[in-house]
Design a protein around this motif. Structure first.
Motif, PDB file in Angstrom:
ATOM      1  N   PHE A   6       0.776  -1.302  -0.027  1.00 30.64           N
ATOM      2  CA  PHE A   6      -0.034   0.036   0.041  1.00 30.64           C
ATOM      3  C   PHE A   6       0.954   1.187   0.035  1.00 30.64           C
ATOM      4  N   LEU A   7       1.989   1.206   0.982  1.00 31.10           N
ATOM      5  CA  LEU A   7       2.842   2.586   1.289  1.00 31.10           C
ATOM      6  C   LEU A   7       3.608   2.578  -0.209  1.00 31.10           C
ATOM      7  N   THR A   8       3.838   1.410  -0.745  1.00 29.28           N
ATOM      8  CA  THR A   8       4.774   1.330  -2.129  1.00 29.28           C
ATOM      9  C   THR A   8       3.948   2.081  -3.341  1.00 29.28           C
ATOM     10  N   ILE A   9       2.670   1.731  -3.378  1.00 29.92           N
ATOM     11  CA  ILE A   9       1.916   2.247  -4.411  1.00 29.92           C
ATOM     12  C   ILE A   9       1.589   3.716  -4.031  1.00 29.92           C
ATOM     13  N   ALA A  10       1.155   4.116  -2.879  1.00 30.73           N
ATOM     14  CA  ALA A  10       0.991   5.570  -2.562  1.00 30.73           C
ATOM     15  C   ALA A  10       2.397   6.437  -2.883  1.00 30.73           C
ATOM     16  N   ILE A  11       3.425   5.838  -2.523  1.00 25.97           N
ATOM     17  CA  ILE A  11       4.557   6.820  -2.653  1.00 25.97           C
ATOM     18  C   ILE A  11       4.934   7.121  -4.276  1.00 25.97           C
ATOM     19  N   SER A  12       4.600   5.808  -4.617  1.00 25.63           N
ATOM     20  CA  SER A  12       5.093   5.849  -6.222  1.00 25.63           C
ATOM     21  C   SER A  12       3.886   6.887  -7.201  1.00 25.63           C
ATOM     22  N   SER A  13       2.947   7.069  -6.429  1.00 26.39           N
ATOM     23  CA  SER A  13       1.808   7.848  -7.211  1.00 26.39           C
ATOM     24  C   SER A  13       2.009   9.235  -6.620  1.00 26.39           C
ATOM     25  N   THR A  18       5.223   9.789 -12.508  1.00 29.30           N
ATOM     26  CA  THR A  18       4.559   8.584 -12.606  1.00 29.30           C
ATOM     27  C   THR A  18       2.964   9.002 -12.295  1.00 29.30           C
ATOM     28  N   GLU A  19       2.813   9.403 -11.281  1.00 23.14           N
ATOM     29  CA  GLU A  19       1.456   9.817 -10.739  1.00 23.14           C
ATOM     30  C   GLU A  19       0.539   8.593 -10.767  1.00 23.14           C
ATOM     31  N   LEU A  20      -0.627   8.791 -11.376  1.00 24.73           N
ATOM     32  CA  LEU A  20      -1.702   7.774 -11.472  1.00 24.73           C
ATOM     33  C   LEU A  20      -1.419   7.135 -12.691  1.00 24.73           C
ATOM     34  N   ARG A  21      -1.015   7.844 -13.681  1.00 24.92           N
ATOM     35  CA  ARG A  21      -1.051   7.323 -15.260  1.00 24.92           C
ATOM     36  C   ARG A  21       0.045   6.073 -15.113  1.00 24.92           C
ATOM     37  N   ALA A  42      -4.856   2.893  -3.220  1.00 30.19           N
ATOM     38  CA  ALA A  42      -3.378   3.403  -2.616  1.00 30.19           C
ATOM     39  C   ALA A  42      -3.192   4.345  -3.470  1.00 30.19           C
ATOM     40  N   ALA A  43      -3.249   4.349  -4.833  1.00 25.29           N
ATOM     41  CA  ALA A  43      -2.525   5.393  -5.794  1.00 25.29           C
ATOM     42  C   ALA A  43      -3.434   6.834  -5.704  1.00 25.29           C
ATOM     43  N   VAL A  44      -4.697   6.726  -5.400  1.00 22.90           N
ATOM     44  CA  VAL A  44      -5.383   7.842  -5.261  1.00 22.90           C
ATOM     45  C   VAL A  44      -5.070   8.721  -4.095  1.00 22.90           C
TER      46      VAL A  44
END
Length: 89
Positions: A6-13, A18-21, A42-44
């Motif tokens: 979850f944190l990996t996805i959130a931080i990468s977004s 990179t953002e959400l795209r 997680a990304a949003v």
């Protein structure tokens, strides 16, 4: 579904490039076992989180800019104005 993912996805977004795209398709391809709603949520959340801090610090940032940067810009603009007005006469 772990907190680490979850944190990996959130931080990468949070990364502007990179953002959400790129985050959502990347993690869908890398972890096909994860549900789409988990990656999307997680990304949003990761994409929206920096906005709260920016809005919270915005008054302090604008006050600092007004106190420290604006006088220098004002002096530069006045100098440029005087320089061009005197040279055009």
């Amino acid at each position: 579904m772990t907190l680490y993912l979850f944190l990996t996805i959130a931080i990468s977004s949070m990364i502007p490039i990179t953002e959400l795209r790129a985050t959502i398709p990347f993690f869908l391809a890398k972890h096909p076992e994860l549900p789409i709603w988990f990656i999307f949520t997680a990304a949003v959340i990761g994409n929206m989180l920096p906005n709260f801090f920016l809005l919270w610090f915005l008054p302090r940032i604008t006050d600092w800019l007004h106190d420290h940067v604006a006088p220098r810009i004002n002096q530069t603009v006045l100098w440029l104005h005087d320089f061009f007005v005197k040279n055009n006469r």
